[in-house]
Scaffold this motif. Structure first.
Motif, PDB file in Angstrom:
ATOM      1  N   LEU A 174       0.850  -1.181   0.000  1.00 43.14           N
ATOM      2  CA  LEU A 174       0.000   0.000   0.000  1.00 43.14           C
ATOM      3  C   LEU A 174       0.891   1.238   0.000  1.00 43.14           C
ATOM      4  O   LEU A 174       1.578   1.520   0.977  1.00 43.14           O
ATOM      5  CB  LEU A 174      -0.918  -0.019   1.227  1.00 43.14           C
ATOM      6  CG  LEU A 174      -1.849   1.178   1.411  1.00 43.14           C
ATOM      7  CD1 LEU A 174      -2.790   1.348   0.223  1.00 43.14           C
ATOM      8  CD2 LEU A 174      -2.649   1.049   2.703  1.00 43.14           C
ATOM      9  N   ILE A 198      -5.252  -6.190   1.553  1.00 42.55           N
ATOM     10  CA  ILE A 198      -4.321  -5.125   1.919  1.00 42.55           C
ATOM     11  C   ILE A 198      -4.153  -5.201   3.422  1.00 42.55           C
ATOM     12  O   ILE A 198      -5.126  -5.024   4.168  1.00 42.55           O
ATOM     13  CB  ILE A 198      -4.841  -3.737   1.515  1.00 42.55           C
ATOM     14  CG1 ILE A 198      -5.207  -3.689   0.029  1.00 42.55           C
ATOM     15  CG2 ILE A 198      -3.793  -2.676   1.831  1.00 42.55           C
ATOM     16  CD1 ILE A 198      -5.883  -2.394  -0.398  1.00 42.55           C
ATOM     17  N   PHE A 252       0.433  -6.280   0.208  1.00 46.32           N
ATOM     18  CA  PHE A 252      -0.677  -6.399  -0.737  1.00 46.32           C
ATOM     19  C   PHE A 252      -0.605  -7.778  -1.382  1.00 46.32           C
ATOM     20  O   PHE A 252       0.465  -8.246  -1.772  1.00 46.32           O
ATOM     21  CB  PHE A 252      -0.585  -5.316  -1.805  1.00 46.32           C
ATOM     22  CG  PHE A 252      -1.568  -5.502  -2.937  1.00 46.32           C
ATOM     23  CD1 PHE A 252      -2.885  -5.144  -2.793  1.00 46.32           C
ATOM     24  CD2 PHE A 252      -1.164  -6.088  -4.126  1.00 46.32           C
ATOM     25  CE1 PHE A 252      -3.795  -5.348  -3.815  1.00 46.32           C
ATOM     26  CE2 PHE A 252      -2.055  -6.296  -5.154  1.00 46.32           C
ATOM     27  CZ  PHE A 252      -3.384  -5.919  -5.002  1.00 46.32           C
TER      28      PHE A 252
END
Length: 272
Positions: free
Chosen positions: A6, A198, A266
């Motif tokens: 992220l 995430i 991620f």
């Protein structure tokens, strides 16, 4: 191989005003906590956005404790906004959705009316469970705030890099007003994603984001140009839609929230 993560987080407390960059954010079923819970409407109750009011890009918003907002714009006095203590509901319209919202303070109506030169009201979504996302792409249990259609919007660094290789002058990511930006080196990889994680939060990737004139609006000055719509029209046209980014719905257990931090790992869980 580059570690996908992220890269950035962005919040928009008042729909269509300038975004706030965050280092962490709470994820609720209807989006990031505090995202697009406020919105401007015209005298008929229909939502206003940068599509017709590009000056909203010059409005900076800061969050304080207790849900208070501090709002600034060039040549305007500072405005402080509190969530309504006494809720007076009025019908408002976001695209084809009619939902009840709480009327904001009179001084906010006056402040934004002076800025835009039209009669407006500021409203607050006191109960974010009232509005459903587009049921062609979401479930009946899903909810959304005053965002255009879905709880979160995702973009990737690789896709912006590819797009900027096609335009004369590179554009910043804020033109696309994402909530989450993934550091993904492969351009347009997000077209194939169907479920992602995430950090500890899982999301469904429900629909590509079709883009409008807001992407041509400088998010500091409100000035407009032809890009990126001209280039998206040549390279990212799907039917009648020009696409950049993907809409997300959080997969959260009932009555729970998640939390995202910039730098979170991620992972693609399902892809075409």
């Amino acid at each position: 191989m580059r570690h996908r993560h992220l890269a950035s987080l962005h919040l928009y407390p008042i729909k269509s005003t300038r975004g706030i960059d965050l280092s962490e954010a709470v994820v609720e079923p209807w989006g990031l906590a505090g995202d697009r819970r406020w919105m401007l409407v015209d005298t008929t109750g229909r939502f206003l956005s940068q599509r017709k009011q590009p000056l909203l890009a010059t409005v900076a918003v800061r969050q304080e404790d207790g849900g208070r907002l501090v709002v600034r714009a060039p040549s305007m006095d500072e405005l402080r906004i509190e969530p309504p203590a006494e809720v007076r509901l009025v019908p408002v319209t976001v695209w084809n959705d009619e939902v009840e919202a709480a009327v904001g303070p009179d001084d906010a109506h006056t402040w934004f009316g002076k800025l835009l030169g039209i009669d407006v009201r500021l409203v607050y979504l006191d109960d974010p469970t009232r509005r459903l996302p587009d049921q062609r792409f979401a479930d009946s249990s899903d909810r959304v705030s005053f965002a255009d259609g879905f709880p979160l919007l995702l973009t990737t660094t690789g896709s912006l890099e590819a797009l900027n290789g096609l335009v004369e002058s590179p554009l910043p990511m804020n033109r696309f007003r994402p909530n989450v930006v993934i550091d993904e080196p492969e351009a347009w990889a997000e077209d194939r994603w169907r479920r992602i994680r995430i950090g500890d939060v899982v999301f469904r990737v429900v629909k590509p984001c079709s883009r409008c004139v807001i992407t041509t609006t400088d998010q500091w000055t409100g000035e407009r140009g032809p890009e990126p719509l001209r280039t998206l029209g040549r390279h990212r046209r799907f039917g009648t839609k020009l696409v950049f980014g993907q809409n997300l719905v959080p997969e959260l257990p009932a009555h729970t929230t998640g939390i995202l931090h910039v730098g979170d790992t991620f992972e693609v869980l399902e892809a075409d």
